[in-house]
Enzyme design. Structure first.
Site, PDB file in Angstrom:
ATOM      1  N   ASN A  51      10.878   0.036  -9.115  1.00  0.00           N
ATOM      2  CA  ASN A  51      10.331  -1.291  -9.411  1.00  0.00           C
ATOM      3  C   ASN A  51       9.433  -1.655  -8.245  1.00  0.00           C
ATOM      4  O   ASN A  51       9.913  -1.937  -7.149  1.00  0.00           O
ATOM      5  CB  ASN A  51      11.436  -2.323  -9.598  1.00  0.00           C
ATOM      6  N   SER A  97      -4.165  -1.499   0.254  1.00  0.00           N
ATOM      7  CA  SER A  97      -3.090  -2.317   0.846  1.00  0.00           C
ATOM      8  C   SER A  97      -3.602  -3.734   1.054  1.00  0.00           C
ATOM      9  O   SER A  97      -4.754  -3.934   1.454  1.00  0.00           O
ATOM     10  CB  SER A  97      -2.671  -1.740   2.200  1.00  0.00           C
ATOM     11  N   ASP A 122      -7.264   1.012   4.137  1.00  0.00           N
ATOM     12  CA  ASP A 122      -8.053   0.375   5.199  1.00  0.00           C
ATOM     13  C   ASP A 122      -9.526   0.281   4.820  1.00  0.00           C
ATOM     14  O   ASP A 122     -10.355   0.010   5.690  1.00  0.00           O
ATOM     15  CB  ASP A 122      -7.955   1.209   6.486  1.00  0.00           C
ATOM     16  N   HIS A 147      -5.227  -6.381   6.585  1.00  0.00           N
ATOM     17  CA  HIS A 147      -6.205  -5.635   5.788  1.00  0.00           C
ATOM     18  C   HIS A 147      -7.332  -6.547   5.284  1.00  0.00           C
ATOM     19  O   HIS A 147      -7.333  -7.736   5.561  1.00  0.00           O
ATOM     20  CB  HIS A 147      -5.482  -4.891   4.668  1.00  0.00           C
ATOM     21  N   GLY A 194       0.836  -1.196   0.000  1.00  0.00           N
ATOM     22  CA  GLY A 194       0.000   0.000   0.000  1.00  0.00           C
ATOM     23  C   GLY A 194       0.873   1.249   0.000  1.00  0.00           C
ATOM     24  O   GLY A 194       0.532   2.262  -0.612  1.00  0.00           O
ATOM     25  N   SER A 195       2.007   1.167   0.686  1.00  0.00           N
ATOM     26  CA  SER A 195       2.934   2.310   0.713  1.00  0.00           C
ATOM     27  C   SER A 195       3.449   2.594  -0.689  1.00  0.00           C
ATOM     28  O   SER A 195       3.538   3.756  -1.107  1.00  0.00           O
ATOM     29  CB  SER A 195       4.126   2.005   1.631  1.00  0.00           C
TER      30      SER A 195
HETATM   31  C1  LIG Z   1      -4.090   4.258   5.759  1.00  0.00           C
HETATM   32  C2  LIG Z   1      -2.891   3.456   5.344  1.00  0.00           C
HETATM   33  N1  LIG Z   1      -2.184   3.845   4.276  1.00  0.00           N
HETATM   34  C3  LIG Z   1      -1.111   3.151   3.858  1.00  0.00           C
HETATM   35  C4  LIG Z   1      -0.701   2.002   4.496  1.00  0.00           C
HETATM   36  C5  LIG Z   1       0.501   1.264   4.011  1.00  0.00           C
HETATM   37  O1  LIG Z   1       0.187  -0.005   3.506  1.00  0.00           O
HETATM   38  P1  LIG Z   1       1.300  -1.155   3.451  1.00  0.00           P
HETATM   39  O2  LIG Z   1       1.514  -1.645   4.840  1.00  0.00           O
HETATM   40  O3  LIG Z   1       0.726  -2.194   2.554  1.00  0.00           O
HETATM   41  O4  LIG Z   1       2.529  -0.548   2.893  1.00  0.00           O
HETATM   42  C6  LIG Z   1      -1.407   1.561   5.612  1.00  0.00           C
HETATM   43  C7  LIG Z   1      -0.974   0.345   6.316  1.00  0.00           C
HETATM   44  O5  LIG Z   1      -1.589  -0.177   7.204  1.00  0.00           O
HETATM   45  C8  LIG Z   1      -2.529   2.305   6.050  1.00  0.00           C
HETATM   46  O6  LIG Z   1      -3.245   1.916   7.118  1.00  0.00           O
END
Ligand SMILES: Cc1ncc(COP(=O)(O)O)c(C=O)c1O
Length: 448
Positions: free
Chosen positions: A294, A220, A199, A225, A92-93
């Site tokens: 990537n 994510s 979320d 999740h 998600g990041s």
């Molecule tokens: C609101 C929100 N954005 C972004 C992320 C990042 O997702 P990831 O952990 O898959 O990188 C999270 C992770 O829990 C999140 O709660």
């Protein structure tokens, strides 16, 4: 001969799948919940042999990088969300970074420029804020509401200046923001909107899915999740240009848009070797039009995700039921706890159950968290709290608009507990009993 090989392959796959099924029921047989001894998790993976077999199927293909499972996942999620394009990412990041970077790409016809401002709430996840900074934009932090944990729209409106170019809005813990108002602001001021739905998969606002409103949205698939791929994420958009740029950014920034199974040696464009670089003939596969990364996941991850996606409606239903049961039980304590509030137009696929200890409660958040922890009930803070207070951002180029009083209140008093589908009735009974006992004890103490 080939037919025979094919049949043997099919037979072997079947045998492997049935062994995996057997293995799954042996290793992951239902574990008994023992109140006070077993943990009540805030979230976690819920799976059976289907996910393991989907991964095994992909493993046996040994294609490894995004392939048939990736394609199927992307098109099924796009259909679920009712958006034109979905692009898988490795988290998600990464999805957040891809989305902001796409808006900033020089190849985007309406690209953002360094020092443009992006409005986003102060109570947030770090990697929602970070891509704004990483792209040399200025995040403008605004306050939140304590009961929705979402951005305060009156604060967001006041934060708009001629430098504002986008709003990056997380639907905190699955609770949709007022997307009518946000899209009206977007229209009025010409702002891009990115919805962080990491979320909020399956939450709806009005008749649309969260993630189907903004110019881009992100998801994510981390284990806590709504569905998981272990690690994984996705970007969704209706915009062809942004989808093309996101795809390029995800794959080193290259111009080539050949599919993984392209058969034509001259590429999908049919002119692979007819491109020019510095006046010389050049292979399109090695032409770079974006400063990329990537961020692709493996096809194995997509295979797991696809098996999870099939179960999403059931997962959403269970999350809603667990939430409703907790809400009903904890309503008895709303003199001491601020309970979560959803907007009238929202139908929430809750990530978790947030609450905030009232300032005048006869106990502190710390006391309640320690009590729950002692009963093996997991709790979590609302992400980074007021993120402006986190050490990483001490010297960051951030503008704070207005007062962040509610964000400080959330940081001081709020937390969440789980509603994920792995929580059953027995676990909920235990959680509810634990609150009841805690409240009875504090009532006794304060009457002494
Ligand atoms: C609101 C929100 N954005 C972004 C992320 C990042 O997702 P990831 O952990 O898959 O990188 C999270 C992770 O829990 C999140 O709660």
């Amino acid at each position: 001969m080939d037919d025979k090989k094919d049949l043997n392959e099919k037979r072997l796959r079947k045998e492997i799948f049935s062994k995996i099924k057997e293995f799954h029921s042996l290793k992951f047989a239902d574990k008994r919940f023992i109140p006070g001894k077993s943990k009540v998790h805030y979230g976690g993976r819920v799976f059976d042999d289907k996910e393991m077999n989907a991964m095994a199927d992909s493993l046996l293909d040994f294609w490894l990088t995004l392939g048939r499972y990736g394609d199927e996942f992307e098109s099924k999620l796009a259909r679920f969300l009712n958006v034109k394009h979905v692009l898988l990412a490795n988290s998600g990041s990464s999805a957040n970074l891809l989305a902001v970077s796409a808006l900033c790409s020089r190849s985007f016809s309406r690209h953002l420029n360094p020092r443009d401002e992006v409005i986003t709430p102060a109570v947030t996840f770090p990697t929602t804020l970070n891509p704004i900074l990483q792209n040399n934009l200025i995040p403008v932090l605004v306050d939140v509401e304590v009961d929705t944990c979402n951005m305060d729209l009156s604060a967001a409106k006041k934060a708009i200046t001629r430098k504002t170019k986008a709003i990056f809005v997380p639907h905190t813990l699955g609770n949709p923001n007022d997307m009518d108002e946000i899209m009206a602001l977007s229209e009025k001021h010409g702002l891009f909107v990115i919805e962080d739905c990491c979320d909020a998969l399956g939450s709806r606002y009005g008749i649309k899915q969260a993630g189907a409103f903004g110019h881009m949205s992100t998801f994510s698939f981390y284990p806590a999740h709504h569905i998981t791929m272990g690690e994984g994420g996705a970007v969704a958009t209706d915009d062809d240009e942004l989808a093309k740029i996101t795809s390029s950014l995800r794959s080193w920034g290259r111009a080539c848009y050949c599919k993984w199974d392209e058969k034509n040696p001259n590429g999908t464009c049919n002119s692979r070797f007819k491109f020019k670089l510095d006046g010389q003939p050049w292979d399109h596969r090695y032409l770079y039009t974006n400063i990329g990364y990537n961020m692709k996941p493996l096809d194995l991850q997509a295979a797991m995700g696809l098996a999870q996606l099939e179960k999403l409606p059931g997962f959403i239903k269970k999350r809603k039921e667990n939430f409703a049961r907790l809400f009903e039980a904890l309503s008895a304590y709303d003199n001491h706890l601020v309970l979560p509030r959803a907007l009238d137009r929202s139908d929430v696929s809750w990530f978790a159950f947030p609450m905030s200890v009232r300032e005048d409660a006869p106990f502190s958040r710390q006391e309640l968290l320690e009590w729950l922890n002692g009963r093996m009930i997991e709790t979590r803070m609302i992400f980074a709290g007021n993120i402006a207070k986190q050490p990483a951002y001490k010297d960051a180029n951030i503008r704070i608009s207005g007062n962040l009083g509610n964000s400080d209140t959330v940081a001081r008093n709020s937390f969440f507990i789980g509603v994920y589908p792995g929580i059953d009735g027995l676990q909920l009974d235990w959680v509810i009993d634990s609150f009841r006992e805690f409240m009875a004890n504090t009532a006794k103490k304060s009457s002494r």
